[in-house]
Design a protein around this motif. Structure first.
Motif, short mmCIF file in Angstrom:
data_model
loop_
_atom_site.label_atom_id
_atom_site.label_comp_id
_atom_site.label_asym_id
_atom_site.label_seq_id
_atom_site.Cartn_x
_atom_site.Cartn_y
_atom_site.Cartn_z
N VAL A 1 -1.86 -5.71 8.75
CA VAL A 1 -1.69 -6.34 10.06
C VAL A 1 -2.89 -7.19 10.44
N VAL A 2 -4.10 -6.57 10.44
CA VAL A 2 -5.28 -7.25 10.96
C VAL A 2 -5.63 -8.49 10.15
N ARG A 3 -5.67 -8.40 8.85
CA ARG A 3 -6.05 -9.54 8.04
C ARG A 3 -5.06 -10.71 8.15
N PRO A 4 -3.73 -10.46 8.09
CA PRO A 4 -2.81 -11.58 8.34
C PRO A 4 -2.96 -12.19 9.73
N VAL A 5 -3.24 -11.34 10.73
CA VAL A 5 -3.44 -11.86 12.09
C VAL A 5 -4.66 -12.77 12.13
N TYR A 6 -5.73 -12.37 11.49
CA TYR A 6 -6.93 -13.22 11.47
C TYR A 6 -6.66 -14.55 10.77
N HIS A 7 -5.89 -14.50 9.71
CA HIS A 7 -5.54 -15.74 9.02
C HIS A 7 -4.76 -16.67 9.95
N PHE A 8 -3.83 -16.10 10.70
CA PHE A 8 -3.03 -16.89 11.62
C PHE A 8 -3.90 -17.47 12.75
N VAL A 9 -4.79 -16.61 13.32
CA VAL A 9 -5.63 -17.05 14.43
C VAL A 9 -6.63 -18.12 13.95
N ALA A 10 -7.21 -17.93 12.78
CA ALA A 10 -8.18 -18.90 12.26
C ALA A 10 -7.53 -20.26 12.01
N SER A 11 -6.27 -20.24 11.59
CA SER A 11 -5.57 -21.51 11.34
C SER A 11 -5.34 -22.30 12.63
N ALA A 12 -5.37 -21.62 13.78
CA ALA A 12 -5.20 -22.31 15.07
C ALA A 12 -6.45 -23.08 15.47
N LYS A 13 -7.59 -22.76 14.84
CA LYS A 13 -8.87 -23.46 15.08
C LYS A 13 -9.25 -23.46 16.56
N SER A 14 -9.12 -22.29 17.19
CA SER A 14 -9.50 -22.14 18.59
C SER A 14 -10.60 -21.09 18.68
N PRO A 15 -11.86 -21.48 18.90
CA PRO A 15 -12.96 -20.52 18.91
C PRO A 15 -12.79 -19.40 19.94
N GLU A 16 -12.28 -19.76 21.15
CA GLU A 16 -12.14 -18.73 22.19
C GLU A 16 -11.07 -17.71 21.82
N VAL A 17 -9.99 -18.15 21.16
CA VAL A 17 -8.95 -17.22 20.73
C VAL A 17 -9.47 -16.33 19.61
N PHE A 18 -10.29 -16.89 18.73
CA PHE A 18 -10.87 -16.10 17.64
C PHE A 18 -11.79 -15.01 18.21
N THR A 19 -12.60 -15.37 19.22
CA THR A 19 -13.47 -14.38 19.86
C THR A 19 -12.64 -13.30 20.55
#
Length: 566
Positions: free
Chosen positions: A202-220
């Motif tokens: 779950v966590v690793r696929p979610v991070y891949h999805f969030v990182a692809s959005a290229k939004s620093p605040e969402v990543f934080t």
């Protein structure tokens, strides 16, 4: 803001941190003590403004959570598996034997059996926040003694679970203790298993999805969500939130997002951890502590000395070196932050008397306050041991290093080589016979040790059989030759690069077994020639080609047998 009092409390907390902590650091006093003093000045037991502790206490718990998450990021599962002997071996022995020894002393002094068990358990724990903050500030979390210390702290976090389970039973509950402990163990295993599965699927696929959005605040925001969600999961299972955060950090340690996650978490960790120490300072009843100063000093000294000696002996029995055992024993000698939680709960359940709880809280706080000083003493003692017993002191510390480069000589050239290796994340172990030079490097947390690189025992202690290469930068030609000969005997196939003063010394080093030699006179003359050619208007490409040709002829003259040169 509807509550001006809350705003004033926040302002006073920030003001105390901004004024007192930098002042302490300017005076070379650890920041931990600055936070403790700032908290004491804002507590209910000193004149001046009083801050309501409810909100700071809630927020401060997350300081330890984020700190454990950051440590987990530095300890991937592969490294943790390598540490299991210290987590479930040394850690288990430390908690059990320390608890038993302190409980026996408390019972002999007149405490009841239930109170003695609680006192023994709570004082067996060390301060995860204090110790890890010191290790992080000094860059020693990856040092041998740092990793073993973290392993012991991990088991202590695990041991909080059964002690919290036992408290209601000791207060008069009807549930059997074995059944309660078994239930707590099942819940712990289930929670850890669930975290591992969530991390992988779950966590690793979610991070891949969030990182692809290229939004620093969402990543934080994702980082905060993961840390707090996993901490909540372990807390719901009856374990500490800090343990859950540590597991979450380990899940991220092997991913490509590790460094960005660490950078995003850093501001939250530093601020909330400082708030934690301020809340500890607020609990210090200074007038009451002054009235019982003799008792507090005596108990604190006994705690520090007793835990240090016992843990030192356990470390030696576990096969750790003298210097490493000294540092671990002294570094983990204080009481821990979980003691405050246990004291409060035990007092509410009437397992402990209020006066006893105050004495123990004061002793734990004082022991945490002097931890930076104790850590500095431990560092000095370890350096003296390493300077006198070089091979013994670092033999165990380097026992798990593989694929490293051995640097013989840590002078001007050796330091330059080490800097380049660090730049490319290549591990190294450096040996030198100058105690002051070694001490200065060790103070910076660098893997530099006192030892003669021409002695087979020292080389083996430095892991010469597991090294990928050796670099000889010793300034004395005779010592350099002996070092090359010794390394060649210990590791016949190892690549050895040596520094030579001139071509004649270079030829001797080649005969001694060096794979490659760099003569300083040749390099100096080439650099001078390069400057002259550049000033004469020769283009850079032609200069580089000419230098390469001369270097090749010069080095080939050293590397080929006589009669094979063109």
């Amino acid at each position: 803001m509807h509550d001006p009092k809350l705003l004033f409390d926040v302002l006073f907390l920030l003001l105390a941190a901004v004024v007192i902590v930098p002042l302490f650091q300017a005076l070379r006093i650890p920041a931990v003590l600055g936070y403790l003093v700032g908290g004491a000045l804002l507590g209910p037991h000193t004149p001046g403004p009083v801050v309501d502790m409810e909100l700071p206490q809630v927020l401060s718990e997350f300081g330890v959570v984020f700190l454990l998450f950051a440590i987990g990021l530095e300890l991937p599962l592969s490294r943790l598996r390598a540490m299991r002997r210290y987590i479930f071996g040394l850690g288990l022995m430390q908690v059990v034997l320390t608890s038993a020894a302190i409980a026996a002393v408390a019972y002999a002094l007149g405490e009841g059996m239930a109170a003695a068990l609680v006192i023994g358990g709570m004082l067996a724990f060390s301060s995860t926040a204090t110790v890890l903050k010191l290790l992080v500030e000094r860059g020693e979390t990856v040092a041998r003694f740092g990793r073993v210390s973290v392993a012991v702290l991990i088991f202590q976090d695990l041991a909080v679970v059964p002690l919290l389970t036992l408290l209601p039973l000791l207060a008069g509950g009807d549930t059997s203790i074995p059944w309660a402990l078994a239930l707590a163990g099942v819940k712990a295993v289930a929670a850890i298993g669930a975290i591992m599965l969530l991390g992988r699927f779950v966590v690793r696929p979610v991070y891949h999805f969030v990182a692809s959005a290229k939004s620093p605040e969402v990543f934080t925001a994702t980082n905060l969500l993961v840390v707090l969600a996993v901490a909540w999961l372990t807390a719901a299972a009856g374990m500490s939130m800090a343990l859950g955060a540590f597991l979450a950090g380990m899940l991220m340690a092997d991913t490509a997002y590790r460094h960005q996650v660490e950078a995003d978490i850093e501001p939250f960790r530093g601020l909330l951890l400082g708030l934690f120490f301020m809340t500890v300072g607020m609990t210090l009843d200074l007038p009451a502590m002054l009235q019982r100063a003799d008792d507090i000093l005596m108990v604190t000294a006994a705690l520090l000395v007793g835990k240090s000696v016992l843990l030192f002996l356990l470390c030696r029995l576990s096969g750790l070196g003298l210097a490493t055992s000294l540092r671990i024993g002294l570094l983990l000698s204080q009481g821990g932050e979980f003691a405050f939680v246990l004291i409060g709960k035990a007092t509410r359940l009437a397992v402990l008397e209020g006066e006893t709880g105050l004495l123990l809280s004061s002793c734990v706080a004082l022991s945490m306050a002097v931890t930076p000083l104790v850590g500095a003493i431990a560092q000095r003692l370890a350096q003296k041991v390493e300077a006198r017993y070089g091979a013994e002191a670092f033999g165990v510390e380097t026992s798990d290093i593989t694929g490293h480069v051995l640097i013989a000589g840590y002078g001007r050239v050796g330091r330059a080589v080490a800097r380049l290796l660090r730049t490319h994340d290549i591990p190294y172990v450096a040996l030198d016979l100058d105690p002051q030079r070694v001490a200065a490097a060790r103070a910076e947390g660098l893997p530099v040790y006192y030892g003669d690189s021409s002695q087979i025992g020292v080389l083996r202690a430095a892991g010469i059989e597991r090294a990928r290469a050796a670099v000889i930068t010793v300034n004395r030609p005779d010592m350099a030759e002996r070092a090359v000969e010794a390394i060649r005997r210990a590791a016949p196939r190892l690549a050895i690069a040596a520094r030579a003063h001139d071509l004649d010394r270079g030829a001797r080093l080649k005969r001694a077994g060096a794979s490659a030699v760099v003569p300083e006179t040749l390099e100096a003359s080439l650099q001078l020639a390069s400057l002259v050619l550049r000033n004469a208007g020769v283009d850079a490409e032609t200069i580089d080609r000419s230098l390469k040709s001369v270097r090749d002829r010069g080095y080939d003259a050293l590397s080929e047998p006589a009669g094979q040169n063109d």
